[in-house]
Design an enzyme around this catalytic site. Structure first.
Site, PDB file in Angstrom:
ATOM      1  CB  SER A  30      42.162 -37.262   2.815  1.00 11.82           C
ATOM      2  OG  SER A  30      42.928 -37.480   1.933  1.00 11.82           O
ATOM      3  N   GLY A  36      42.115 -33.832  -0.816  1.00  6.91           N
ATOM      4  CA  GLY A  36      41.985 -35.499  -0.929  1.00  6.91           C
ATOM      5  C   GLY A  36      40.975 -36.332  -1.225  1.00  6.91           C
ATOM      6  CB  SER A  80      44.127 -44.679   1.545  1.00  7.35           C
ATOM      7  OG  SER A  80      45.003 -43.889   2.470  1.00  7.35           O
ATOM      8  CG  ASN A  81      41.392 -45.263  -2.577  1.00  5.65           C
ATOM      9  OD1 ASN A  81      40.368 -45.610  -2.231  1.00  5.65           O
ATOM     10  ND2 ASN A  81      41.474 -43.786  -2.402  1.00  5.65           N
ATOM     11  CE  LYS A 108      44.916 -37.933  -0.923  1.00  2.00           C
ATOM     12  NZ  LYS A 108      44.833 -39.560  -1.015  1.00  2.00           N
TER      13      LYS A 108
END
Length: 429
Positions: free
Chosen positions: A300, A324, A179-180, A298
């Site tokens: 989050s 996450g 996402s980042n 993962k």
């Protein structure tokens, strides 16, 4: 006999080749291999789920052939690997498992079962005593921010510069196109190019996890194979969510099972409900943890009770839970998480690796003190200011942040000042 034209051409990289048979029975993996000096490979018995399949895999770094194909002369030897769970491991890196998507479908289950261990680190908190994961995910992974030029093109020179700076930090590996990494804003060819660039710069003892989740199962499989060919060690597959109302447990289990069956590299599930609006159901996670090629998740979501239950319910499987976010990293370790994929590691990589170390050493008071100082900066670069905030903070710590791709907007001067004060108040600036 498969068409020899479907095979990859031999890699110029030197190495040994083996003809391997693969077995999976009652959760165990084993294989053995007999060398071949070239020519036509003979067949051997492959045991999968109680059925016999006369298929053979010819393995060479970056090259896999099916039974009966003509293969060139290569130096090779007989190799034998122990069953999963023993401490001795073959030190072959998982990246060598990347191969062409045109392999015959009959080989998919065998390839899912053929998993190579990465170099060991230290005993993880989520691993039951006497058990070893097939691929060790224990440690910290920064989900890399993708650098863009002022014209919003991927800036590969700045990416390489950031990678050189990260090389001195004891990360377990890197996550690319999470996402980042502004994954939804990259074209398919850019995604593959970014992974290839990172692989070339990343030391071989560090894992490369690459985001490959798409909305359709077919597109996810195709991109996952491309990521493997570009050098990824693990595919990080986010939940499909555009038709979230139809994403039942059965639909998600089917999706991930198909991806796991087809993927040439291990798969990690990616649950990020803040972005997808969809929480991967617990019963789906427990079911998918039994798949031989799905090795972790993962998560989050930040629900520590849920994470602890995941660890508990999958403790008999080859399955690891990754936190996450840095905001709940210590709490995740306390309930048995193996490691963390933390946006804040792009900025404060050394402190997060230190937190990981303190938890593994059982130095909980020191770990708690450090965790407290990370909570507010982590919130600032995630929920509060998002990727524009993360990239701005990177610049204060010697990394290239740069602009985001539109429609993500840069921080206002007032927002940047508030962000800086958050880091300063916790002793980081």
């Amino acid at each position: 006999m498969p068409d020899p034209s479907l095979a990859l051409q031999p890699s110029p990289v030197g190495g040994r080749g083996i003809a391997a048979r693969v077995g999976k029975q009652k959760g165990k993996h084993n294989w053995s291999g007999q060398s071949s000096p070239g020519g036509v490979l003979s067949s051997c018995s492959q045991l999968l789920k109680g059925e016999e399949h006369p298929e053979l895999i010819w393995y060479h770094p970056h090259v896999i052939y099916t039974a009966g194909l003509q293969v060139p002369h290569m130096p090779c030897q007989t190799l034998t690997a122990p069953r999963r769970g023993r401490q001795h491991r073959q030190q072959q890196h998982p990246a060598t498992m990347a191969f062409s998507s045109r392999l015959t479908s009959s080989l998919r289950p065998a390839l899912a079962a053929l998993q190579w261990a990465a170099p060991r680190q230290c005993r993880g908190l989520s691993t039951p005593q006497g058990s070893e994961p097939s691929l060790d995910l224990r440690g910290i992974f920064p989900p890399l921010a993708t650098p863009f030029s002022p014209s919003q093109e991927v800036d590969y020179a700045q990416l390489e510069g950031n990678l050189r700076r990260y090389a001195s930090i004891p990360f377990r590996g890197l996550v690319v196109l999470g996402s980042n990494g502004e994954y939804p804003y990259l074209a398919p060819h850019e995604r593959v190019e970014v992974v290839s660039c990172v692989r070339q710069a990343l030391p071989r003892d560090r894992l490369l996890l690459a985001g490959s989740g798409c909305e359709s199962t077919q597109a996810t499989i195709e991109l996952t194979v491309s990521m493997a060919e570009a050098g990824a060690d693990v595919a990080l597959v986010v939940t499909p969510c555009y038709y979230r109302g139809a994403m039942t447990t059965a639909a998600l289990v089917h999706h991930y099972t198909e991806v796991g069956n087809a993927s040439p590299i291990p798969v990690v599930l990616y649950n990020v409900p803040a972005n997808t609006g969809l929480d991967l159901p617990m019963d789906a996670v427990i079911t998918l943890a039994q798949h031989p090629n799905i090795i972790g998740i993962k998560d989050s979501g930040g629900d520590i009770t849920r994470m602890g239950l995941m660890v508990h319910k999958t403790r008999q499987e080859d399955f690891q839970v990754l936190a996450g976010s840095a905001g709940f990293l210590l709490a995740s370790y306390a309930v048995g998480a193996a490691g963390g994929v933390c946006a804040l590691a792009n900025v404060l990589g050394d402190p997060l690796c230190q937190l990981d170390h303190l938890c593994r050493e059982g130095r909980w008071q020191e770990a708690r003190d450090l965790q407290h100082r990370l909570i507010e900066p982590n919130t600032a670069v995630t929920r509060q200011f998002g990727i524009p905030g993360l990239k701005k903070a990177m610049e204060w710590f010697g990394y290239y942040g740069g602009p985001c791709r539109a429609p993500l907007a840069p921080l206002s001067p007032a927002q940047a000042e508030e962000l800086k004060s958050t880091f300063s108040a916790n002793g980081w600036l």
